[in-house]
Design a protein around this motif. Sequence first.
Motif, mmCIF file in Angstrom:
data_model
loop_
_atom_site.group_PDB
_atom_site.id
_atom_site.type_symbol
_atom_site.label_atom_id
_atom_site.label_comp_id
_atom_site.label_asym_id
_atom_site.label_seq_id
_atom_site.Cartn_x
_atom_site.Cartn_y
_atom_site.Cartn_z
ATOM 1 N N LEU A 37 0.806 -1.273 -0.215
ATOM 2 C CA LEU A 37 0.108 -0.065 -0.069
ATOM 3 C C LEU A 37 0.748 1.177 -0.038
ATOM 4 N N VAL A 38 1.934 1.270 0.574
ATOM 5 C CA VAL A 38 2.844 2.405 0.783
ATOM 6 C C VAL A 38 3.604 2.552 -0.537
ATOM 7 N N LYS A 49 -0.536 2.310 -10.132
ATOM 8 C CA LYS A 49 -2.067 2.614 -9.780
ATOM 9 C C LYS A 49 -3.180 1.451 -9.784
ATOM 10 N N PHE A 50 -2.673 0.386 -10.510
ATOM 11 C CA PHE A 50 -3.436 -0.726 -10.807
ATOM 12 C C PHE A 50 -3.513 -1.589 -9.446
ATOM 13 N N VAL A 54 -6.104 -2.104 -6.261
ATOM 14 C CA VAL A 54 -6.860 -3.583 -6.081
ATOM 15 C C VAL A 54 -6.859 -3.714 -4.331
ATOM 16 N N VAL A 55 -5.350 -3.416 -4.105
ATOM 17 C CA VAL A 55 -5.318 -3.890 -2.820
ATOM 18 C C VAL A 55 -5.862 -3.060 -1.577
ATOM 19 N N ASN A 56 -5.882 -1.771 -2.123
ATOM 20 C CA ASN A 56 -6.859 -0.661 -0.986
ATOM 21 C C ASN A 56 -8.043 -1.028 -0.751
ATOM 22 N N PRO A 57 -9.095 -1.344 -1.683
ATOM 23 C CA PRO A 57 -10.283 -1.631 -1.507
ATOM 24 C C PRO A 57 -10.259 -2.871 -0.666
ATOM 25 N N ILE A 58 -9.563 -3.912 -1.220
ATOM 26 C CA ILE A 58 -9.439 -5.192 -0.291
ATOM 27 C C ILE A 58 -9.309 -5.105 1.016
ATOM 28 N N VAL A 59 -8.520 -4.366 1.335
ATOM 29 C CA VAL A 59 -7.982 -4.150 2.709
ATOM 30 C C VAL A 59 -9.412 -3.320 3.465
#
Length: 217
Positions: A37-38, A49-50, A54-59
């Motif tokens: 994320l960082v 960006k991709f 993806v990772v940010n909303p999953i978290v």
Amino acid sequence: MKVSSQIIIDAIWETLYMVSISLFFGAILGFILGVTLVVTRKGHILQNKFIFGVVNPIVNIFRSIPFIILLVAIIPLTRLIVGSAIGTTAAIVPLVLHIGPYISRLIENSLLEVDDGIIEAAKAMGASPFQIIRKFLLPEAFPSLILSVTTATIGLIGATAMAGAIGGGGIGDVAITYGYQRFDNTTILVTVIILVAFVQLIQSIGNVLERRLRRVS
């Protein structure tokens, strides 16, 4: 019927088992997600960006689900992994999925506190992205990371207590089965005292380690 001391002792060991195993795997998951994320966010060393998108909303999704609901929602996955949806080992699966994203946010916050000047200096010295992460980002954030793990561990203890609602074992199971369901206020009080003692001990250890690391750095 009063709960025996052996039942309490067994419950303490079950809680320690759930916390230690869940924290180990949850920390690995959280570390991977947090660093990702960082470093993939806009303007960072591995901007992507991709991947960030993806990772940010999953978290966010996993952090938004209350643990007691997550316990029930992933019963098929838990049964697939450990062969059962009930018991101490079965509770570890939802605990990992609960604490991993939580740790990732704590790690993300700790890493974002690192001065941008340190990263720029590392780039100027020709450090690769992996070297920047390993030799600059993580060492600089380490004292803060200790407090983050401490906070996550305390949250995990609370989650293990909730796991007792579906027969997950541990102190929470004793509080529900022998305390609440049998109207035994003494048992409830004992379990609360044990949980408070766990939290105080872990917080104290985390504070001591963090202070020592800051002095060294």
